[in-house]
Design a protein around this motif. Structure first.
Motif, PDB file in Angstrom:
ATOM      1  N   THR A  93      46.664  75.243  28.636  1.00  0.00           N
ATOM      2  CA  THR A  93      45.386  74.546  28.758  1.00  0.00           C
ATOM      3  C   THR A  93      45.190  73.497  27.668  1.00  0.00           C
ATOM      4  O   THR A  93      44.262  72.699  27.752  1.00  0.00           O
ATOM      5  CB  THR A  93      44.208  75.545  28.687  1.00  0.00           C
ATOM      6  OG1 THR A  93      44.257  76.240  27.437  1.00  0.00           O
ATOM      7  CG2 THR A  93      44.268  76.535  29.839  1.00  0.00           C
ATOM      8  N   ARG A  94      46.058  73.498  26.652  1.00  0.00           N
ATOM      9  CA  ARG A  94      45.987  72.498  25.596  1.00  0.00           C
ATOM     10  C   ARG A  94      47.337  71.784  25.489  1.00  0.00           C
ATOM     11  O   ARG A  94      48.370  72.444  25.346  1.00  0.00           O
ATOM     12  CB  ARG A  94      45.637  73.129  24.237  1.00  0.00           C
ATOM     13  CG  ARG A  94      44.264  73.768  24.186  1.00  0.00           C
ATOM     14  CD  ARG A  94      44.021  74.413  22.826  1.00  0.00           C
ATOM     15  NE  ARG A  94      43.958  73.432  21.765  1.00  0.00           N
ATOM     16  CZ  ARG A  94      42.854  72.775  21.405  1.00  0.00           C
ATOM     17  NH1 ARG A  94      41.709  73.005  22.049  1.00  0.00           N
ATOM     18  NH2 ARG A  94      42.862  71.907  20.418  1.00  0.00           N
ATOM     19  N   ILE A  95      47.311  70.467  25.583  1.00  0.00           N
ATOM     20  CA  ILE A  95      48.535  69.684  25.479  1.00  0.00           C
ATOM     21  C   ILE A  95      48.839  69.436  24.008  1.00  0.00           C
ATOM     22  O   ILE A  95      48.037  68.854  23.279  1.00  0.00           O
ATOM     23  CB  ILE A  95      48.400  68.348  26.234  1.00  0.00           C
ATOM     24  CG1 ILE A  95      48.153  68.607  27.722  1.00  0.00           C
ATOM     25  CG2 ILE A  95      49.637  67.481  26.026  1.00  0.00           C
ATOM     26  CD1 ILE A  95      49.248  69.398  28.396  1.00  0.00           C
ATOM     27  N   GLU A  96      50.006  69.892  23.569  1.00  0.00           N
ATOM     28  CA  GLU A  96      50.409  69.752  22.171  1.00  0.00           C
ATOM     29  C   GLU A  96      51.547  68.740  21.997  1.00  0.00           C
ATOM     30  O   GLU A  96      51.988  68.509  20.875  1.00  0.00           O
ATOM     31  CB  GLU A  96      50.872  71.115  21.628  1.00  0.00           C
ATOM     32  CG  GLU A  96      49.838  72.226  21.736  1.00  0.00           C
ATOM     33  CD  GLU A  96      48.665  72.051  20.781  1.00  0.00           C
ATOM     34  OE1 GLU A  96      48.754  71.195  19.869  1.00  0.00           O
ATOM     35  OE2 GLU A  96      47.662  72.775  20.949  1.00  0.00           O
ATOM     36  N   SER A  97      52.002  68.161  23.079  1.00  0.00           N
ATOM     37  CA  SER A  97      53.098  67.200  22.994  1.00  0.00           C
ATOM     38  C   SER A  97      52.587  65.841  22.539  1.00  0.00           C
ATOM     39  O   SER A  97      51.382  65.566  22.525  1.00  0.00           O
ATOM     40  CB  SER A  97      53.779  67.056  24.357  1.00  0.00           C
ATOM     41  OG  SER A  97      52.873  66.490  25.300  1.00  0.00           O
ATOM     42  N   GLU A 178      39.806  65.197  20.123  1.00  0.00           N
ATOM     43  CA  GLU A 178      40.311  65.848  21.329  1.00  0.00           C
ATOM     44  C   GLU A 178      39.274  65.735  22.415  1.00  0.00           C
ATOM     45  O   GLU A 178      38.106  65.438  22.152  1.00  0.00           O
ATOM     46  CB  GLU A 178      40.697  67.310  21.087  1.00  0.00           C
ATOM     47  CG  GLU A 178      39.558  68.217  20.735  1.00  0.00           C
ATOM     48  CD  GLU A 178      40.009  69.671  20.571  1.00  0.00           C
ATOM     49  OE1 GLU A 178      39.292  70.568  21.052  1.00  0.00           O
ATOM     50  OE2 GLU A 178      41.068  69.901  19.956  1.00  0.00           O
ATOM     51  N   ALA A 179      39.708  65.958  23.646  1.00  0.00           N
ATOM     52  CA  ALA A 179      38.789  65.895  24.782  1.00  0.00           C
ATOM     53  C   ALA A 179      39.250  66.879  25.840  1.00  0.00           C
ATOM     54  O   ALA A 179      40.445  67.070  26.057  1.00  0.00           O
ATOM     55  CB  ALA A 179      38.741  64.477  25.360  1.00  0.00           C
ATOM     56  N   THR A 180      38.291  67.505  26.483  1.00  0.00           N
ATOM     57  CA  THR A 180      38.584  68.474  27.534  1.00  0.00           C
ATOM     58  C   THR A 180      38.091  67.940  28.864  1.00  0.00           C
ATOM     59  O   THR A 180      36.970  67.445  28.972  1.00  0.00           O
ATOM     60  CB  THR A 180      37.915  69.820  27.237  1.00  0.00           C
ATOM     61  OG1 THR A 180      38.434  70.336  26.001  1.00  0.00           O
ATOM     62  CG2 THR A 180      38.180  70.822  28.347  1.00  0.00           C
ATOM     63  N   GLU A 181      38.939  68.034  29.852  1.00  0.00           N
ATOM     64  CA  GLU A 181      38.602  67.564  31.191  1.00  0.00           C
ATOM     65  C   GLU A 181      38.679  68.729  32.162  1.00  0.00           C
ATOM     66  O   GLU A 181      39.633  69.516  32.144  1.00  0.00           O
ATOM     67  CB  GLU A 181      39.583  66.465  31.613  1.00  0.00           C
ATOM     68  CG  GLU A 181      39.287  65.890  32.978  1.00  0.00           C
ATOM     69  CD  GLU A 181      40.207  64.737  33.322  1.00  0.00           C
ATOM     70  OE1 GLU A 181      39.920  64.036  34.311  1.00  0.00           O
ATOM     71  OE2 GLU A 181      41.214  64.546  32.620  1.00  0.00           O
ATOM     72  N   THR A 190      42.833  70.304  27.776  1.00  0.00           N
ATOM     73  CA  THR A 190      42.454  69.615  26.547  1.00  0.00           C
ATOM     74  C   THR A 190      43.616  68.781  26.030  1.00  0.00           C
ATOM     75  O   THR A 190      44.742  69.275  25.923  1.00  0.00           O
ATOM     76  CB  THR A 190      42.031  70.623  25.464  1.00  0.00           C
ATOM     77  OG1 THR A 190      40.911  71.376  25.948  1.00  0.00           O
ATOM     78  CG2 THR A 190      41.653  69.912  24.171  1.00  0.00           C
ATOM     79  N   THR A 191      43.339  67.525  25.730  1.00  0.00           N
ATOM     80  CA  THR A 191      44.323  66.635  25.132  1.00  0.00           C
ATOM     81  C   THR A 191      43.792  66.139  23.793  1.00  0.00           C
ATOM     82  O   THR A 191      42.580  66.107  23.563  1.00  0.00           O
ATOM     83  CB  THR A 191      44.626  65.433  26.046  1.00  0.00           C
ATOM     84  OG1 THR A 191      43.394  64.869  26.519  1.00  0.00           O
ATOM     85  CG2 THR A 191      45.476  65.852  27.225  1.00  0.00           C
ATOM     86  N   LYS A 192      44.713  65.721  22.912  1.00  0.00           N
ATOM     87  CA  LYS A 192      44.348  65.385  21.548  1.00  0.00           C
ATOM     88  C   LYS A 192      44.587  63.920  21.214  1.00  0.00           C
ATOM     89  O   LYS A 192      45.344  63.219  21.888  1.00  0.00           O
ATOM     90  CB  LYS A 192      45.159  66.251  20.573  1.00  0.00           C
ATOM     91  CG  LYS A 192      44.898  67.740  20.701  1.00  0.00           C
ATOM     92  CD  LYS A 192      45.715  68.510  19.673  1.00  0.00           C
ATOM     93  CE  LYS A 192      45.443  69.996  19.734  1.00  0.00           C
ATOM     94  NZ  LYS A 192      46.223  70.740  18.706  1.00  0.00           N
TER      95      LYS A 192
END
Length: 290
Positions: A93-97, A178-181, A190-192
């Motif tokens: 659920t969280r993009i860490e790349s 960060e932002a959650t869609e 969530t992307t950062k």
């Protein structure tokens, strides 16, 4: 990008991989997993790396990469598809790349393939879907000679960082960290800031101009990503005659537009035939150019 890539790409993550003869899950590098598929019959060493789109996984939307791997194997071509670190997991659920880690993973995948018995290092290709397109092309520009042939599906082009300017989620993450869609029918993602900021300084067109191999771009006419495929072909056609492999029949540059197809080639509407066509075109391309 004008519409978020997330909505269209992550839907396919519900399709779990199916093992078959010739397919093995492998450790490509620390924390980097992949699926290595080899032909059941005769194999002359040709292999293709498959780079998935943003927030997707190694099988990509609707399992189209898994199906493509089988199609390639049926024609005597091996393939490695990978889960990009911090991204390629249906449960994430969280993009860490970042784009930098994507490039690192692409390089690791190429190194792994070259170490495999039977692989002909001079006949390795790459396919990039959506964000996988810039991943493949910029990798090729950094490492001339790695890929004899590249195909991209629904790829963005130009200044990659600039493409996020109209994406509200990206702009919010850049401002706030960060932002959650909320992606209907799947989950919140969530992307950062680091993810989007990592695209600064990467230009698809400049990288493509440094590539000397065969190149195919396929897109649907209903793709939300801007169609600059004719410009891609023009860039390659303008390569100096002295460039290795340029200007020869063995290094073509071609663009195919599939009428009515969307960004993911309507993989959830197989009756339209778009997904089957993009797979068939791609297999035929690598048969011809590897």
């Amino acid at each position: 990008m004008r519409l978020t890539l997330l909505r269209l790409l992550v839907l396919g993550l519900a399709f779990l991989p199916t093992m078959r003869a010739g397919e093995a899950m492998v450790d490509v590098a620390p924390e980097l997993r992949g699926a290595w598929v080899t032909p059941d019959g005769p194999w002359d060493g040709r292999a293709v790396l498959l780079f998935h789109g943003m927030a997707s996984d190694m099988d990509d939307a609707g399992g189209i990469f898994r199906q493509l791997a089988g199609d390639l194997a049926a024609q005597g071509i091996a393939s490695l598809r990978i889960n990009f670190r911090g991204e390629g997991d249906a449960r994430r659920t969280r993009i860490e790349s970042t784009f930098v880690t994507r490039l690192e993973d692409a390089a690791a995948a190429h190194a792994w393939v070259k170490r495999q018995g039977g692989v002909d290092a001079a006949r390795v290709g790459a396919l990039g879907f959506s964000l996988g397109g810039p991943t493949a092309v910029i990798t090729a520009a950094r490492q001339p000679g790695w890929f004899k042939s590249i195909a991209v599906w629904s790829s963005p082009s130009g200044d990659i960082f600039a493409l996020w300017a109209e994406n509200q989620t990206a702009q919010r993450a850049l401002r706030e960290g960060e932002a959650t869609e909320d992606i209907p029918g799947w989950k919140q993602l969530t992307t950062k800031r680091e993810f989007y900021a990592s695209f600064r300084g990467f230009d698809f067109d400049a990288a493509l101009a440094k590539y000397s191999g065969a190149f195919l771009t396929i897109r649907g006419s209903a793709d939300h990503v801007a169609n600059r495929d004719a410009e891609m072909v023009r860039i390659l056609s303008a390569r100096p005659a002295s460039a290795p492999g340029s200007g020869t029949a063995s290094r073509p540059a071609e663009a195919v537009l599939i009428g009515g197809a969307d960004h993911i080639f309507n993989v959830f509407q197989p009756e339209l035939g778009h997904a089957g066509r993009v797979r068939a075109l791609t297999v035929a391309w690598f048969e011809r150019t590897l």
